[in-house]
Write a protein that holds these residues in place. Structure first.
Motif, short mmCIF file in Angstrom:
data_model
loop_
_atom_site.label_atom_id
_atom_site.label_comp_id
_atom_site.label_asym_id
_atom_site.label_seq_id
_atom_site.Cartn_x
_atom_site.Cartn_y
_atom_site.Cartn_z
N ASN A 245 2.67 2.47 -8.35
CA ASN A 245 3.58 2.53 -9.60
C ASN A 245 4.53 1.28 -9.52
OD1 ASN A 245 2.33 4.98 -9.77
ND2 ASN A 245 3.32 5.95 -8.40
N THR A 246 5.84 1.53 -9.32
CA THR A 246 6.68 0.43 -9.78
C THR A 246 7.23 -0.10 -8.26
OG1 THR A 246 7.61 1.86 -11.46
CG2 THR A 246 9.20 0.35 -10.32
N ALA A 247 7.27 -1.33 -8.13
CA ALA A 247 7.61 -2.09 -6.90
C ALA A 247 8.94 -2.16 -6.71
CB ALA A 247 7.31 -3.61 -7.02
N VAL A 248 10.00 -2.14 -7.68
CA VAL A 248 11.37 -2.30 -7.86
C VAL A 248 11.82 -1.40 -9.04
CG1 VAL A 248 13.38 -3.54 -7.56
CG2 VAL A 248 11.34 -4.58 -6.41
N ALA B 271 20.60 -2.84 -3.09
CA ALA B 271 19.61 -3.60 -2.41
C ALA B 271 19.58 -5.08 -2.27
CB ALA B 271 18.08 -3.11 -2.43
N ASP B 272 19.47 -5.61 -1.42
CA ASP B 272 19.60 -7.14 -1.10
C ASP B 272 18.07 -7.54 -0.52
OD1 ASP B 272 21.89 -8.67 -2.37
OD2 ASP B 272 22.54 -6.95 -0.95
N VAL B 273 17.00 -8.35 -1.32
CA VAL B 273 15.82 -8.50 -0.62
C VAL B 273 15.49 -9.85 -0.71
CG1 VAL B 273 13.44 -7.98 -0.70
CG2 VAL B 273 15.18 -6.38 -1.71
N VAL B 274 15.30 -10.68 0.48
CA VAL B 274 15.22 -12.09 0.58
C VAL B 274 13.81 -12.45 1.13
CG1 VAL B 274 16.09 -14.27 1.47
CG2 VAL B 274 17.48 -12.30 0.76
N ASP B 275 13.20 -13.38 0.62
CA ASP B 275 11.87 -13.83 1.24
C ASP B 275 10.94 -12.74 1.53
OD1 ASP B 275 10.01 -15.87 1.81
OD2 ASP B 275 10.86 -16.05 3.78
N SER B 276 10.67 -11.89 0.65
CA SER B 276 9.92 -10.67 1.00
C SER B 276 8.67 -10.59 0.15
CB SER B 276 10.67 -9.24 1.32
OG SER B 276 11.81 -9.41 2.01
N ASP B 277 7.65 -9.68 0.57
CA ASP B 277 6.54 -9.34 -0.29
C ASP B 277 6.32 -7.95 -0.56
OD1 ASP B 277 4.41 -12.01 -0.20
OD2 ASP B 277 5.48 -12.14 1.77
N LEU B 278 6.15 -7.69 -1.71
CA LEU B 278 6.10 -6.30 -2.35
C LEU B 278 4.44 -6.20 -2.88
CD1 LEU B 278 9.32 -5.49 -3.97
CD2 LEU B 278 8.88 -5.49 -1.42
N SER B 279 3.83 -5.63 -2.41
CA SER B 279 2.39 -5.56 -2.90
C SER B 279 1.48 -4.26 -2.75
CB SER B 279 1.57 -6.78 -2.35
OG SER B 279 1.40 -6.63 -0.80
N GLN B 280 0.34 -4.32 -3.45
CA GLN B 280 -0.43 -3.09 -3.57
C GLN B 280 0.47 -1.77 -3.82
OE1 GLN B 280 -3.82 -3.19 -3.51
NE2 GLN B 280 -3.72 -5.62 -3.55
N VAL B 281 1.49 -1.92 -4.96
CA VAL B 281 2.08 -0.88 -5.23
C VAL B 281 1.47 0.02 -6.49
CG1 VAL B 281 4.47 -0.16 -5.85
CG2 VAL B 281 3.96 -2.02 -4.06
N ASP C 126 0.93 -1.02 -0.06
CA ASP C 126 -0.08 -0.21 -0.08
C ASP C 126 0.93 1.15 -0.16
OD1 ASP C 126 -2.85 -0.86 0.22
OD2 ASP C 126 -1.82 -2.04 1.87
N VAL C 127 1.58 1.32 -1.01
CA VAL C 127 2.61 2.49 -1.29
C VAL C 127 2.65 2.89 -2.70
CG1 VAL C 127 4.15 1.87 0.82
CG2 VAL C 127 4.81 0.92 -1.40
N PRO C 128 2.93 4.07 -2.86
CA PRO C 128 3.16 4.56 -4.47
C PRO C 128 4.18 3.77 -5.17
CG PRO C 128 3.30 6.32 -2.97
CD PRO C 128 3.42 5.37 -2.02
N ASP C 129 5.32 3.66 -4.42
CA ASP C 129 6.46 2.72 -5.01
C ASP C 129 7.21 2.09 -3.79
OD1 ASP C 129 6.77 3.70 -7.89
OD2 ASP C 129 6.81 5.67 -6.75
N ALA C 130 7.56 0.81 -3.95
CA ALA C 130 8.10 0.00 -2.95
C ALA C 130 9.64 0.16 -2.78
CB ALA C 130 7.93 -1.44 -3.33
N LEU C 131 10.40 0.04 -3.89
CA LEU C 131 11.83 0.07 -3.53
C LEU C 131 12.63 0.79 -4.76
CD1 LEU C 131 14.56 -0.83 -2.14
CD2 LEU C 131 14.36 -2.96 -3.38
N PHE C 132 13.46 2.00 -4.58
CA PHE C 132 13.98 2.47 -5.43
C PHE C 132 15.36 2.59 -4.89
CE2 PHE C 132 11.53 5.49 -8.55
CZ PHE C 132 10.58 4.76 -8.52
N VAL C 133 16.29 2.17 -6.06
CA VAL C 133 17.80 1.87 -5.79
C VAL C 133 18.54 2.71 -6.90
CG1 VAL C 133 19.82 0.49 -5.17
CG2 VAL C 133 17.27 -0.22 -5.06
N LEU C 134 19.24 3.82 -6.35
CA LEU C 134 19.81 4.71 -7.20
C LEU C 134 21.33 4.68 -7.23
CD1 LEU C 134 16.86 6.18 -6.06
CD2 LEU C 134 17.31 7.54 -8.06
N ASP C 135 22.01 5.23 -8.33
CA ASP C 135 23.38 5.72 -8.25
C ASP C 135 24.35 4.39 -8.23
OD1 ASP C 135 22.51 8.21 -8.30
OD2 ASP C 135 22.32 8.16 -6.12
N ARG C 136 25.70 4.49 -8.80
CA ARG C 136 26.36 3.40 -8.57
C ARG C 136 27.06 3.29 -7.26
NH1 ARG C 136 28.62 1.29 -12.80
NH2 ARG C 136 27.71 2.92 -14.32
#
Length: 812
Positions: free
Chosen positions: A354-357, A342-352, A328-338
């Motif tokens: 725009n963009t989840a990752v 982000a390391d995501v394990v056994d996780s749920d991203l839902s009801q997004v 229940d968020v606009p975007d879940a995970l944003f990773v920027l710049d060299r």
């Protein structure tokens, strides 16, 4: 002068000790008392500065809490330098340079004190002091509530800071207190703050709320550990870490935060366990700078109240999410710049929404055994150097499963994309990526949609029940290199037994169909050149009739569908006007438009003509065109954006406000941006001035659809979307011919055929400018012609006017 007496009870057995008795002042009683004595203070106000230097008990009368007031005119009302017990006193201070209660030594117990003061600090602990402070209340609107300094420590149990002019609890210079079941609220600074190397703060079962700053602030190599704590209703960030700070949050709750729920920078390290983050206005977790790291385990981040990504990782920072839920968020995970990861394990991203990752600017994301559900885009790897791995992940019910653009090169292994409403996987604009043992099922679009000749690897992939087809490979045209296009091995579909690699490139350019979730390439920098079609009439010329303007529209090269749309809209407006004149009801027609398409396809020219048409029909007073972009509307600080937007509307009064690249007002990867202010102002002005200004927003097709999908308030104010398709080789040739005729040049025999071949072969990537490219080609031919003819001593008319195939520039 005391208004009561002090009863000293002597506990010793020696006959040589001072006798038990009553004393008229606290100072006299303290002077007479020995270690272990009990001093019972009668009700009254004592204007004394007390200094307790022996292990005595100093207390008010039983059953009359608050009846003893220690209230000197200045200085420190109560100083404790021994392991004494101080109980049931009301302490008042007036010295802005001194604390109300100062504990400097020993292990005293402070019980049921009420400190009501306007001092530098309510209770201050210094040096070797290790007090136990229970059930004490501090009300200090002028300074710090509780300060622990210079190596001090102690335990604070069930205490409350009801107001503070600065921080509620401040820990500095190597101090290390422990707070248990305390409440801190209505502080003008941070609720809890720890700063300086060696400083540490431990809090268990505490609550911080209603503070005008960060709820918890840890900086300058300090450390803190919070367990079972609540942080909520702040005006700043919920938790702030800066400069090598270390913080652990376990079983905590952070919510109702208008800014970032947690913000950490400059090599700070945060560990979250079983912590919930909800109702935040900006980022749930905001992680910046090389060496900064957050490790979240079994945490939940949800219910954003703003328009920013829930987790923001940038500038080389690292985030690890293990067994977490983000929803229940606009975007879940944003990773920027060299360097960001982000390391995501056994996780749920839902009801997004725009963009989840989202992975961009050279960042990396690694997702293992994750589930991404109900997002506009499951995972988007945006640009060159951006990549990572999705391993054994499920993407279910998203509009588009995975998008890869602009040279990004992720590895997607053993992933399933189920029931996307558009493409399962979409690759464009030079995106790469390796898809190994992946499956797309139940897509309402294509399973794998790879365009622009992208060098994507598909190995042992499978598609099932894809409405438009399992695999679609649209190349970039005959100019595409022989080794471009996807590499396909052992892929299958339920449409056929197997899939062969795509054929050699064909001379076609495929345009992505209109859809709010199928996001294409991100546009480059805005061009300031006018689109190369027929020049517009000067503003000082008399107004033309609608028929004359439509005639100019019809004379434009190509744009058949655009012409039909404009004519249909013009007819609706004209018939509505005539019905009103006849006394009949006329349908309400929204005149605001959305123009989508690539650069150089005539959007600005058509917008100008549309304004003239509306003016000729009496809908607009002037019909002039005011063209703006993000830089003209968005200011550098709060408030300036609304002013700029209002000024642009004022200039367009009576005409058309044309906003080029309007999607830039709502960037997907901008956690901190004033574009939303411009959008909110636009929406209001479009309603307030709907009869005096027509607004046209324009930009790349995919980006504009995203812009409208994330801003429904904007989308509802536009009557229709008109898509401007890319020009084909024959149409580009006609534009060159128009340019040549206008400038009194002619195409020599064979030049038209050479131009057609040239426009067929020219790369059709993001830099392709359509009509602008045709004009630039004509200008380059004129330059090469001039260089050639300048060497002729006596050129003929043909020499001066004929353009040959050899005048064509090299392919870019």
């Amino acid at each position: 002068m005391a208004q009561g007496t002090v009863q000293v009870t002597h506990t010793g057995t020696s006959r040589w000790r001072r006798r038990t008795g009553e004393y008229a002042s606290l100072a006299a009683a303290l002077e007479a008392a020995a270690d272990g004595d009990v001093l019972t203070v009668a009700p009254g106000t004592y204007r004394e500065n007390l200094v307790v230097q022996r292990a005595v008990t100093l207390r008010g009368p039983e059953g009359a809490q608050g009846s003893v007031r220690i209230a000197p005119v200045d200085g420190v009302p109560l100083t404790v330098r021994a392991s004494a017990v101080i109980q049931d006193l009301h302490v008042e201070g007036q010295d802005a340079a001194a604390p109300a209660v100062l504990v400097e030594d020993g292990t005293p117990e402070l019980l049921d004190l009420r400190v009501v003061t306007r001092s530098a600090s309510g209770i201050e602990v210094r040096g070797s002091a290790r007090p136990t402070v229970r059930r004490c209340t501090v009300d200090n609107p002028a300074g710090v509530g509780i300060a622990v300094l210079d190596g001090g420590g102690g335990v604070f149990e069930e205490c409350e800071v009801v107001s503070a002019g600065q921080a509620g609890v401040a820990v500095r210079s190597g101090a290390h207190p422990r707070l248990e079941r305390c409440r801190v609220h209505h502080a003008a600074g941070s609720g809890l703050t720890a700063t300086g190397e060696g400083s540490s703060l431990e809090a268990v079962g505490c609550e911080v709320y209603e503070v005008r700053g960060s709820g918890v602030q840890v900086t300058g190599r300090a450390a803190a550990h919070l367990t079972d704590c609540d942080v909520h209703r702040t005006t700043g960030d919920g938790v702030t870490l800066d400069t090598d700070a270390v913080l652990t949050l376990a079983d905590c709750r952070i919510h109702d935060i208008p800014e970032n729920a947690v913000d950490l920078r400059s090599r700070s390290v945060l560990t979250l366990t079983r912590t919930t983050v909800r109702q935040f206005g900006r980022n749930g977790l905001s992680v910046w700078d090389p060496g900064t790291r957050v490790d979240a385990n079994q945490c939940e981040i949800f219910d954003s109240t703003g328009d920013y990504p829930a987790v923001w990782v940038s500038d080389g920072a690292t985030a690890v999410l293990d067994s977490c839920r983000v929803h229940d968020v606009p975007d879940a995970l944003f990773v920027l710049d060299r360097g960001s990861r982000a390391d995501v394990v056994d996780s749920d991203l839902s009801q997004v929404r725009n963009t989840a990752v989202s992975v961009s600017d050279g960042a990396t994301a690694q997702l293992d055994d994750c589930r991404i559900r109900d997002a506009a885009t499951g995972a988007w790897f945006r640009d060159h150097g951006s990549g990572g791995t999705l391993n054994n992940c499920t993407l279910d019910g998203n509009r588009t499963g995975v998008i890869v653009t602009k040279g990004a090169d992720p590895t997607i292994e053993r992933c399933t994309v189920d029931s996307p409403s558009e493409a399962g996987v979409y690759v464009s604009a030079g995106g790469r990526g390796s898809f190994l043992n992946c499956r797309v099922t139940g897509s309402a679009g294509y399973g794998f949609h790879v365009i622009d000749g992208c060098r994507t690897t598909l190995r042992k992939c499978r598609t099932e029940r894809c409405a438009r087809g399992g695999y679609e490979f649209a190349d970039g045209g005959p100019d595409t290199a022989y080794d471009s296009g996807p590499l396909v091995e052992d892929c299958t579909s339920d449409e056929s037994g197997g899939l062969t690699p795509p054929p050699a490139p064909e001379p076609v350019v495929q345009t992505v169909s209109q859809s709010p979730g199928l996001l294409g390439s991100i546009p480059g920098q805005r061009s300031t050149e006018q689109e190369p079609l027929i020049a517009g009439a000067a503003s000082e010329e008399p107004a033309r009739t609608a028929k004359a303007v439509l005639g100019e529209l019809d004379a434009l090269v190509g744009l058949d569908s655009v012409k039909r749309e404009v004519r249909a809209l013009t007819d609706m407006i004209e018939v509505g006007r005539r019905r009103q004149q006849a006394g009949l009801k006329a349908a309400s027609v929204k005149r605001h438009l959305v123009f989508t398409g690539s650069p150089g396809t005539g959007k600005t020219t058509v917008a100008r003509l549309y304004g003239e048409i509306l003016a000729s029909l009496g809908v607009l007073d002037k019909g002039h065109l005011v063209e703006v972009s993000r830089v003209d509307l968005v200011g550098e600080h709060i408030g300036s954006t609304a002013i700029r937007t209002q000024e642009a509307f004022q200039r367009a009064h009576g005409g058309v406000l044309f906003i080029d690249e309007a999607y830039a007002l709502s960037p997907e990867d901008a956690g901190r941006d004033f574009g939303k202010e411009a959008i909110d102002t636009l929406v209001k002005l479009m309603e307030d001035q709907r009869d005096s200004v027509v607004v046209i927003v324009a930009g790349y097709t995919a980006e504009m659809e995203r812009f409208l999908s994330v801003n429904p308030g904007v989308a509802s104010r536009f009557s229709r979307t008109i898509t401007f398709g890319d020009y084909g080789p024959e149409e580009l040739l006609r534009i060159v011919e128009q340019q040549a005729d206008e400038h009194e040049y002619r195409l020599a025999p064979g030049t038209a055929e050479a131009l057609t071949e040239y426009f067929t072969a020219i790369p059709k990537g993001p830099a392709f400018g359509n009509g602008r490219t045709a004009r630039q080609t004509f200008e380059a031919m004129v330059e090469r012609h001039a260089s050639r003819v300048a060497q002729v001593s006596d050129p003929s008319t043909d020499d001066l006017t004929l353009l040959y195939a050899e005048d064509l520039p090299e392919l870019p």
